[in-house]
Design an enzyme around this catalytic site. Structure first.
Site, PDB file in Angstrom:
ATOM      1  N   HIS A  82      -4.361  -7.289   4.086  1.00  8.14           N
ATOM      2  CA  HIS A  82      -3.315  -7.531   3.167  1.00  8.14           C
ATOM      3  C   HIS A  82      -2.190  -8.082   3.805  1.00  8.14           C
ATOM      4  O   HIS A  82      -1.831  -7.994   4.965  1.00  8.14           O
ATOM      5  CB  HIS A  82      -2.701  -6.017   2.668  1.00  8.14           C
ATOM      6  CG  HIS A  82      -1.483  -6.200   1.926  1.00  8.14           C
ATOM      7  ND1 HIS A  82      -1.475  -6.368   0.645  1.00  8.14           N
ATOM      8  CD2 HIS A  82      -0.305  -6.166   2.312  1.00  8.14           C
ATOM      9  CE1 HIS A  82      -0.224  -6.611   0.106  1.00  8.14           C
ATOM     10  NE2 HIS A  82       0.599  -6.302   1.105  1.00  8.14           N
ATOM     11  N   ASP A 161       2.530   2.438  -9.851  1.00  6.32           N
ATOM     12  CA  ASP A 161       3.259   1.452  -8.916  1.00  6.32           C
ATOM     13  C   ASP A 161       4.308   0.468  -9.722  1.00  6.32           C
ATOM     14  O   ASP A 161       5.371   0.024  -9.338  1.00  6.32           O
ATOM     15  CB  ASP A 161       2.343   0.738  -8.056  1.00  6.32           C
ATOM     16  CG  ASP A 161       3.001  -0.391  -7.069  1.00  6.32           C
ATOM     17  OD1 ASP A 161       3.902   0.133  -6.320  1.00  6.32           O
ATOM     18  OD2 ASP A 161       2.548  -1.549  -7.187  1.00  6.32           O
ATOM     19  N   ARG A 168      12.791   0.014  -9.142  1.00  7.45           N
ATOM     20  CA  ARG A 168      13.305  -0.549  -7.968  1.00  7.45           C
ATOM     21  C   ARG A 168      13.875  -1.937  -8.032  1.00  7.45           C
ATOM     22  O   ARG A 168      15.083  -1.985  -7.461  1.00  7.45           O
ATOM     23  CB  ARG A 168      12.138  -0.399  -6.816  1.00  7.45           C
ATOM     24  CG  ARG A 168      11.717   0.903  -6.577  1.00  7.45           C
ATOM     25  CD  ARG A 168      10.345   0.831  -5.487  1.00  7.45           C
ATOM     26  NE  ARG A 168      10.557  -0.064  -4.438  1.00  7.45           N
ATOM     27  CZ  ARG A 168       9.692  -0.571  -3.923  1.00  7.45           C
ATOM     28  NH1 ARG A 168       8.173  -0.597  -4.316  1.00  7.45           N
ATOM     29  NH2 ARG A 168       9.871  -1.327  -2.742  1.00  7.45           N
ATOM     30  N   SER A 183       3.829   1.718  -2.069  1.00  7.67           N
ATOM     31  CA  SER A 183       3.432   0.669  -3.226  1.00  7.67           C
ATOM     32  C   SER A 183       2.463  -0.084  -2.515  1.00  7.67           C
ATOM     33  O   SER A 183       1.274  -0.339  -3.314  1.00  7.67           O
ATOM     34  CB  SER A 183       4.820  -0.404  -3.056  1.00  7.67           C
ATOM     35  OG  SER A 183       4.301  -1.286  -4.224  1.00  7.67           O
ATOM     36  N   LYS A 187      -2.151   0.740  -3.485  1.00  5.93           N
ATOM     37  CA  LYS A 187      -3.189  -0.191  -3.976  1.00  5.93           C
ATOM     38  C   LYS A 187      -4.501  -0.651  -3.052  1.00  5.93           C
ATOM     39  O   LYS A 187      -5.473  -0.591  -3.294  1.00  5.93           O
ATOM     40  CB  LYS A 187      -2.357  -1.835  -4.010  1.00  5.93           C
ATOM     41  CG  LYS A 187      -1.408  -1.503  -5.194  1.00  5.93           C
ATOM     42  CD  LYS A 187      -0.897  -2.920  -5.705  1.00  5.93           C
ATOM     43  CE  LYS A 187       0.433  -3.264  -4.906  1.00  5.93           C
ATOM     44  NZ  LYS A 187       1.623  -3.159  -4.961  1.00  5.93           N
TER      45      LYS A 187
END
Length: 434
Positions: A82, A161, A168, A183, A187
């Site tokens: 990621h 999320d 947010r 967050s 995932k």
């Protein structure tokens, strides 16, 4: 149990129990806790942080709010890489075929770009006919054939999320480290993998401008992963200048293919090799990162990694011959040269400004609804540490619509900081956290 009592506890810096966090989030998802109360809780979290226990529970409930994607029928060591987002970040396009050629598999959700940062989905969608898998069956089928399992985001994965992020976004609580960590990790935990490798970008073109904050974010995400029984590693990589030379979509695909042919930019290679070596170490094939470089060189030199990319493109509906014929990609109508106004050494390239210069000519989105022109983009020709003469070409702008090209050019000139004294080249990898 009432939401207001839990907001007050968080406001007063008291730790919430698992049951309390579960109640708050599940009731919010059902619509029984209104946005204004959840906003108050998010703001209290922004100021008062979360304990490790709170953060793990918060993330677990987010993960469990939707589908969990398992790859039980893919018999490979699975890597989920990621990136927190940057400019010119085409790492996944290069890394996934390399991991496949090394006998591993990639299983990850990929996103679209927003603002000055580009998304992996947009890069691949520059390829005519290419379609991202959005069901488990599709992604498993392609992962089994190619070792590359990339999936677009689905509303069924971590829906909580999406709901919280929208809140947010309008309440000034996006920069909260525990909320960012939960967050991202919710995932990551919703997708089966054997190791999660986080590429946390640091610097001007990254979400995290400060290395200490980036380090804190990486540590919190590793803490969540370990709490959930997952193997997690992080690299902090430099985003004080764009990664590689190409910024855009079609042109980043070309640079990624060239990297798989052994012609990659030094900084891009450094990031890709580091993550591939961490994957080999996590799998247990090497004990030390210095051991595996030859293995990666081999799959690049013998063309196996490139072939895996070609195969993945074909399986996803594109023309795999693209690796030999770049004219299959969308082509820009015009090219503008950008010449340096002064002489000296490049001391900084404001990556965010370069990302925005690409965005305003159509290579990125200012809002989620904007359409992207996959053909357009920017190629920078000088990096930090390079010598530049006055009137020497420092960049090229590839465009179809001349509307914002002059602005883009001025932004590029402004992004290049040139000084008289010689400057050291920058390191791409700042730190590895395991």
């Amino acid at each position: 149990m009432r939401a207001v009592d839990l907001i007050e506890k968080k406001r007063n810096k008291e730790e919430l129990s698992k049951e309390e966090i579960s109640f708050l989030l599940n009731e919010y998802l059902k619509g029984n806790v209104p946005d204004y109360q959840m906003s108050a809780f998010l703001m209290a979290t922004y100021f008062n942080d979360m304990t490790a226990g709170e953060l793990l529970e918060f993330t677990t409930i987010m993960r469990d709010s939707g589908d969990i994607v398992k790859f039980d029928d893919v018999e490979k060591f699975l890597v989920d890489k990621h990136s927190t987002g940057g400019v010119g970040d085409k790492v996944t396009v290069v890394l996934a075929p390399i991991l496949s050629a090394l006998g591993m598999g990639t299983t990850k959700l990929s996103g679209k770009g927003l603002g000055h940062t580009g998304g992996t989905i947009d890069k691949f969608e520059a390829i005519e006919g290419f379609r991202f898998s959005n069901t488990r069956e599709e992604v498993v089928s392609i992962a089994n054939k190619t070792g590359i399992g990339l999936m677009g985001y689905s509303d069924k994965i971590v829906p909580l999320d999406k709901k919280l992020y929208s809140l947010r976004d309008v309440t000034g609580t996006v920069p909260s480290i525990p909320l960012i960590a939960s967050s991202i990790m919710s995932k990551k935990l919703a997708i089966q993998s054997d190791v999660i490798i986080l590429d946390v970008k640091v610097g001007d073109g990254a979400f995290m401008k400060d290395i200490n904050q980036a380090k804190e974010l990486a540590k919190r995400m590793i803490e969540i992963g370990k709490g959930a029984g997952r193997q997690v590693k992080a690299v902090l990589s430099n985003m004080d200048e764009p990664l590689g030379y190409a910024i855009g979509n079609a042109n980043e695909i070309v640079e990624a293919i060239e990297t798989l042919k052994g012609n990659g930019p030094e900084d891009l290679n450094e990031v890709v090799y580091t993550i591939a070596l961490l994957s080999l170490k996590a799998k247990g094939e090497i004990k030390d990162l210095s051991e595996g470089k030859k293995k990666i060189d081999e799959v690049i030199n013998n063309g196996t990694a490139l072939e895996k990319l070609s195969q993945f493109i074909t399986e996803s509906g594109g023309d795999g011959n693209l690796i030999n014929d770049y004219s299959l990609l969308p082509q820009p109508k015009e090219v503008m040269e950008v010449l340096s106004a002064k002489e000296g050494y490049v001391s900084k390239i404001k990556a965010e400004e370069i990302g925005k210069a690409a965005m305003i000519i159509g290579a990125g989105r200012a809002t989620k609804e904007d359409l992207i022109d996959h053909a357009v983009g920017i190629k920078i020709l000088k990096k930090v540490g390079d010598k530049v003469n006055k009137n020497e070409k420092i960049a090229e702008i590839y465009y179809n619509d001349s509307k914002n090209v002059e602005d883009s050019k001025n932004m590029l000139l402004d992004a290049y900081v040139i000084q008289e004294e010689k400057v050291e080249k920058q390191k791409a990898i700042l730190e590895i956290i395991e």
